[in-house]
Motif scaffolding. Structure first.
Motif, PDB file in Angstrom:
ATOM      1  N   CYS A 101      -7.819  -8.862  10.412  1.00 59.81           N
ATOM      2  CA  CYS A 101      -8.616  -7.875   9.673  1.00 59.81           C
ATOM      3  C   CYS A 101      -7.969  -6.485   9.758  1.00 59.81           C
ATOM      4  O   CYS A 101      -7.829  -5.781   8.748  1.00 59.81           O
ATOM      5  CB  CYS A 101     -10.034  -7.860  10.243  1.00 59.81           C
ATOM      6  N   CYS A 104      -4.734  -6.345   7.741  1.00 59.93           N
ATOM      7  CA  CYS A 104      -5.022  -6.265   6.298  1.00 59.93           C
ATOM      8  C   CYS A 104      -5.368  -4.828   5.883  1.00 59.93           C
ATOM      9  O   CYS A 104      -4.950  -4.368   4.820  1.00 59.93           O
ATOM     10  CB  CYS A 104      -6.162  -7.217   5.924  1.00 59.93           C
ATOM     11  N   CYS A 105      -6.114  -4.112   6.728  1.00 61.32           N
ATOM     12  CA  CYS A 105      -6.431  -2.702   6.431  1.00 61.32           C
ATOM     13  C   CYS A 105      -5.152  -1.861   6.407  1.00 61.32           C
ATOM     14  O   CYS A 105      -4.975  -1.020   5.517  1.00 61.32           O
ATOM     15  CB  CYS A 105      -7.421  -2.149   7.458  1.00 61.32           C
ATOM     16  N   PRO A 124      -7.587  -4.887   1.779  1.00 62.70           N
ATOM     17  CA  PRO A 124      -8.881  -4.541   2.384  1.00 62.70           C
ATOM     18  C   PRO A 124     -10.023  -5.456   1.921  1.00 62.70           C
ATOM     19  O   PRO A 124     -10.963  -5.699   2.677  1.00 62.70           O
ATOM     20  CB  PRO A 124      -9.121  -3.086   1.976  1.00 62.70           C
ATOM     21  N   ALA A 127      -9.799  -8.196   4.193  1.00 59.23           N
ATOM     22  CA  ALA A 127     -10.376  -7.771   5.482  1.00 59.23           C
ATOM     23  C   ALA A 127     -11.902  -7.857   5.435  1.00 59.23           C
ATOM     24  O   ALA A 127     -12.544  -8.331   6.387  1.00 59.23           O
ATOM     25  CB  ALA A 127      -9.927  -6.345   5.813  1.00 59.23           C
ATOM     26  N   ALA A 128     -12.492  -7.417   4.319  1.00 61.31           N
ATOM     27  CA  ALA A 128     -13.953  -7.466   4.172  1.00 61.31           C
ATOM     28  C   ALA A 128     -14.455  -8.914   4.175  1.00 61.31           C
ATOM     29  O   ALA A 128     -15.514  -9.214   4.748  1.00 61.31           O
ATOM     30  CB  ALA A 128     -14.367  -6.757   2.879  1.00 61.31           C
ATOM     31  N   SER A 146     -12.701  -1.620   6.504  1.00 57.43           N
ATOM     32  CA  SER A 146     -12.350  -2.355   5.278  1.00 57.43           C
ATOM     33  C   SER A 146     -12.953  -1.660   4.057  1.00 57.43           C
ATOM     34  O   SER A 146     -12.304  -1.517   3.017  1.00 57.43           O
ATOM     35  CB  SER A 146     -12.787  -3.821   5.352  1.00 57.43           C
TER      36      SER A 146
END
Length: 327
Positions: A101, A104-105, A124, A127-128, A146
């Protein structure tokens, strides 16, 4: 930073290699937050050299992430991408969804900077998804981060209502948790959204509030970004001398940090200002400096030779972490 140093002394006394590796990671992260990017890279390399223990192997993904963020702060894009890819491999190999996560951000931030806005939104959003699927017991900061990075990408894509919704969601969590660094970033994003709407009078106080927190917590990179926004507001209002004052402050900070992308953007704005003023010598100086920054960052496509990061363009990264225009 202070506690990380104490932790290192304690780890040395205990002669505990796992504890020492973790201490150096905390030291690297502290320096990353203070925008001391060269120190971050140095402490991350120390961590990676302390191999052999189970915990240090588990921490390698976090070390690679911190190192990637530092390279990104210095605008060394290929090395940043290399570190993020490594961190992602560690996350997948260890089934570490929290680390995935966070990576990914950071990848969202990476692609926002080099203007592949589709990927800047994709990561993002991924990530969410991870937060929704696995994040029941996680800290809410993962959801907030995110949402913030989604807001940045939506704004860049001109989807300002979506950007506002995501930024409000992120700010709500940041206020609930007293997360000052994230509050500062959300205020900056709000200001940028208002500027995109040409609502300069609403943007200015938000930039001021953002810069006040960033000064307090030592986020000098955030200050450069806020000052870029302030400069653009002055330019909308045709207040070119005030715009140049903001540029001067931002340039000093960006040079101190070694943030080449910030310097490139500042030279680009100066170019526009001096063209409007008809000051040819100053204009030529900044055109030269702009191209020097492009060369230093190697921000051009090895296939077509065009600049990367000039406008929104889809990019393709190869396994060696070189990236090209997808076309």
């Amino acid at each position: 930073l202070k506690f990380a140093v104490v932790q290192i002394d304690t780890a040395r006394e205990l002669e505990d290699p796992d504890y020492l590796t973790e201490s150096y990671l905390n030291l690297a992260r502290s320096n990353e937050k203070l925008c001391e990017f060269q120190k971050t890279i140095s402490y991350c390399k120390t961590c990676l050299n302390m191999q052999g223990t189970t915990i240090s192997l588990q921490l390698n993904g976090q070390v690679s992430l911190s190192m990637g963020n530092a390279f990104l702060g210095l605008s060394i894009f290929q090395k940043a991408l290399e570190c993020f890819e490594k961190a992602l491999r560690y996350a997948h190999n260890n089934d570490d969804k929290m680390l995935e996560c966070r990576v990914c951000c950071s990848l969202g931030n990476f692609y926002a900077q080099i203007k592949d806005y589709e990927k800047a939104l994709f990561f993002p959003c991924k990530a969410a998804e991870l937060v929704n699927d696995y994040g029941k017991g996680w800290s809410l900061k993962y959801r907030a981060m995110s949402q913030y990075h989604m807001a940045v990408a939506y704004r860049k894509l001109g989807r300002l209502a979506d950007a506002m919704d995501c930024c409000e969601e992120s700010m709500k969590i940041a206020l609930q948790h007293g997360d000052r660094p994230l509050q500062a970033l959300c205020l900056l994003c709000f200001a940028d959204i208002h500027r995109s709407r040409k609502d300069v009078q609403t943007a200015f106080p938000r930039y001021d509030s953002s810069m006040s927190i960033m000064t307090e917590i030592g986020n000098r990179l955030g200050l450069v970004q806020a000052l870029l926004g302030v400069t653009k507001c002055w330019m909308i209002q045709k207040e070119l001398d005030k715009a140049l004052e903001s540029i001067e402050k931002a340039q000093e900070l960006a040079e101190g940090l070694g943030n080449k992308l910030g310097l490139l953007k500042l030279h680009c704005l100066c170019e526009r200002i001096y063209r409007s003023k008809g000051q040819q010598q100053e204009l030529r100086d900044h055109v030269v400096k702009f191209h020097e920054c492009v060369e230093e960052m190697e921000l051009y496509c090895g296939m077509c030779g065009e600049s990367i990061g000039e406008k929104n363009n889809q990019l393709q990264a190869l396994p060696c972490s070189h990236f090209f225009h997808l076309k």
